[in-house]
Scaffold this active site. Structure first.
Site, PDB file in Angstrom:
ATOM      1  N   LYS A 126       0.874  -1.142  -0.085  1.00 14.74           N
ATOM      2  CA  LYS A 126       0.038  -0.149  -0.215  1.00 14.74           C
ATOM      3  C   LYS A 126       0.778   1.234   0.160  1.00 14.74           C
ATOM      4  CE  LYS A 126      -3.386  -1.211  -0.584  1.00 14.74           C
ATOM      5  NZ  LYS A 126      -3.773  -2.297  -1.922  1.00 14.74           N
TER       6      LYS A 126
ATOM      7  N   HIS B  67       6.982  -7.358  -2.228  1.00 18.84           N
ATOM      8  CA  HIS B  67       6.759  -6.671  -1.021  1.00 18.84           C
ATOM      9  C   HIS B  67       7.675  -7.250   0.048  1.00 18.84           C
ATOM     10  CE1 HIS B  67       3.402  -4.450  -2.392  1.00 18.84           C
ATOM     11  NE2 HIS B  67       2.544  -5.360  -2.380  1.00 18.84           N
TER      12      HIS B  67
ATOM     13  N   SER C 250      -4.612   2.462   4.498  1.00 15.34           N
ATOM     14  CA  SER C 250      -5.006   1.803   3.229  1.00 15.34           C
ATOM     15  C   SER C 250      -5.023   0.361   3.311  1.00 15.34           C
ATOM     16  CB  SER C 250      -3.863   2.463   2.127  1.00 15.34           C
ATOM     17  OG  SER C 250      -3.931   1.539   0.868  1.00 15.34           O
TER      18      SER C 250
HETATM   19  S1  PPS Z   1      -0.345  -2.904  -3.210  1.00 16.61           S
HETATM   20  O1  PPS Z   1      -1.558  -3.805  -3.246  1.00 16.61           O
HETATM   21  O2  PPS Z   1       0.529  -3.198  -2.082  1.00 16.61           O
HETATM   22  O3  PPS Z   1       0.401  -3.276  -4.502  1.00 16.61           O
HETATM   23  O4  PPS Z   1      -0.742  -1.253  -3.097  1.00 16.61           O
HETATM   24  P1  PPS Z   1       0.005  -0.248  -3.970  1.00 16.61           P
HETATM   25  O5  PPS Z   1      -0.317  -0.199  -5.176  1.00 16.61           O
HETATM   26  O6  PPS Z   1       1.292  -0.325  -3.174  1.00 16.61           O
HETATM   27  O7  PPS Z   1      -0.791   0.874  -3.153  1.00 16.61           O
HETATM   28  C1  PPS Z   1      -2.179   1.354  -3.424  1.00 16.61           C
HETATM   29  C2  PPS Z   1      -2.346   2.607  -2.675  1.00 16.61           C
HETATM   30  O8  PPS Z   1      -1.873   3.578  -3.579  1.00 16.61           O
HETATM   31  C3  PPS Z   1      -2.597   4.214  -4.214  1.00 16.61           C
HETATM   32  N1  PPS Z   1      -2.538   4.947  -5.583  1.00 16.61           N
HETATM   33  C4  PPS Z   1      -2.295   6.160  -6.228  1.00 16.61           C
HETATM   34  N2  PPS Z   1      -2.262   7.196  -5.294  1.00 16.61           N
HETATM   35  C5  PPS Z   1      -1.988   8.433  -6.092  1.00 16.61           C
HETATM   36  N3  PPS Z   1      -1.858   8.353  -7.460  1.00 16.61           N
HETATM   37  C6  PPS Z   1      -1.952   7.263  -8.020  1.00 16.61           C
HETATM   38  N4  PPS Z   1      -1.777   7.033  -9.558  1.00 16.61           N
HETATM   39  C7  PPS Z   1      -2.206   5.926  -7.442  1.00 16.61           C
HETATM   40  N5  PPS Z   1      -2.198   4.684  -8.023  1.00 16.61           N
HETATM   41  C8  PPS Z   1      -2.465   3.919  -6.596  1.00 16.61           C
HETATM   42  C9  PPS Z   1      -4.074   3.566  -4.020  1.00 16.61           C
HETATM   43  O9  PPS Z   1      -5.125   4.384  -4.165  1.00 16.61           O
HETATM   44  C10 PPS Z   1      -3.907   3.127  -2.541  1.00 16.61           C
HETATM   45  O10 PPS Z   1      -3.921   4.234  -1.681  1.00 16.61           O
HETATM   46  P2  PPS Z   1      -5.270   4.487  -0.945  1.00 16.61           P
HETATM   47  O11 PPS Z   1      -4.751   5.344   0.153  1.00 16.61           O
HETATM   48  O12 PPS Z   1      -5.875   3.283  -0.416  1.00 16.61           O
HETATM   49  O13 PPS Z   1      -6.119   5.096  -1.916  1.00 16.61           O
END
Ligand code: PPS
Length: 318
Positions: free
Chosen positions: A71, A131, A161
């Site tokens: 996340k 991860h 998240s």
């Molecule tokens: S995972 O499942 O661990 O691979 O998830 P990960 O991609 O690391 O994290 C998901 C969170 O990143 C946010 N996200 C973004 N934020 C801003 N801009 C962009 N383009 C973007 N893409 C993914 C996503 O919304 C998750 O955060 P939260 O706080 O839950 O919204």
């Protein structure tokens, strides 16, 4: 070591009612199971069972590894890097889901997914997601001197998240209520272990290995600046026009509606977006909507203690 769980042949038609029932049972038994300790780190039971496959994963020198605590911006940075690799060609990047373009190496779910096998069938140069904490990374990555991008996000937004993700992604055990989940997170009793150890462990590795260590909050603050850092690290020329296209395509709003990046191509049995969407809010500082004053005080006190020996600094908002 095999798990002994078989979900049947997805091609076969017309299962009997008994077959349907046993498939459902098998499917259900994959999910919501307890995490299993692997060298001191809690992982999904099936990763633990197949740990031999992960440990002996053969990295290649031109692999690019995207490492994160869950996340923290994995999908975001993966989409940006894939766009850089494809010279800003949106159509090429839209040909497949992000979880196929950048396979999650250690994710093994019997009958459903095997990141090690997926990567084995992929042409180079490969983009690889992990991860794993630094100490559990297969040693071939270090031996092959692979370039690594690490993305870190402040702990408070990560836990919020992660709580939502636990609810919608069924490989995780049940999260319990918010207070219970927060306690588990602080204790490192969640999938992939302690956030504190993860960010510190990779920060230490930076001293001896080519790692670009990025922060989610910096990406939110100035995506263009962070894109330039990425391009430089990858030794790729990105024109002004390409940069603008990449930034547009990888904005939260665009990724949220793009089926190849919003995880809606994942089977609902694995991720149920009606519980909470994968692309949830994408902001810094959402934790303020969840932490009570008492939880925040307790968290901060413990945080100072856990992070006191590190030079790592996080911004809890921007
Ligand atoms: S995972 O499942 O661990 O691979 O998830 P990960 O991609 O690391 O994290 C998901 C969170 O990143 C946010 N996200 C973004 N934020 C801003 N801009 C962009 N383009 C973007 N893409 C993914 C996503 O919304 C998750 O955060 P939260 O706080 O839950 O919204």
């Amino acid at each position: 070591m095999g798990s002994g769980i078989h979900l049947g042949d997805p091609q076969s038609c017309c299962p009997t009612e008994t077959e349907k029932g046993s498939r459902m049972e098998a499917k259900e038994s994959v999910f919501r199971r307890k995490l299993v300790d692997v060298h001191g780190v809690p992982l999904f039971w099936s990763i633990a069972e197949e740990w031999g496959q992960v440990e002996t994963f053969q990295a290649k020198p031109d692999d690019l590894l995207i490492a994160t605590y869950p996340k923290s911006g994995t999908t975001w940075v993966s989409e940006i890097v894939d766009m850089i690799y494809n010279d800003g060609n949106v159509e090429k990047c839209k040909q497949d889901a992000i979880f196929n373009r950048v396979p999650f190496m250690e994710l093994i779910i019997p009958g459903m997914s095997n990141g090690v096998a997926k990567l084995g069938n992929m042409p180079s140069p490969r983009l690889v997601k992990t991860h794993l904490p630094a100490q559990l990374l297969p040693k071939s990555f270090w031996e092959s001197d692979c370039k690594i991008i690490y993305v870190a996000r402040n702990a408070k937004d990560v836990v919020v998240s992660y709580y939502h993700f636990y609810k919608m992604a069924k490989m995780h055990p049940e999260p319990g209520n918010w207070d219970e989940f927060l306690e588990k997170f602080v204790a490192g009793e969640v999938a992939f272990g302690s956030w504190y150890d993860h960010v510190k462990g990779w920060w230490e590795k930076k001293k001896s290995h080519p790692i670009l260590y990025l922060f989610y909050e910096d990406m939110k603050e100035d995506p263009k600046r962070e894109l330039q850092k990425l391009a430089q690290f990858l030794e790729k020329e990105v024109t002004e026009e390409e940069a603008n296209r990449i930034l547009h395509h990888t904005s939260f709003e665009e990724m949220q509606k793009n089926p190849t990046s919003n995880y809606k191509m994942m089977p609902t049995a694995e991720m149920d977006h009606s519980v909470s969407p994968f692309m949830r809010k994408g902001i810094a500082g959402d934790w303020k909507n969840y932490f009570t004053v008492a939880q925040n005080e307790k968290f901060d006190k413990d945080y100072v203690d856990k992070m006191k020996e590190s030079t790592l600094l996080f911004r809890m908002e921007i």
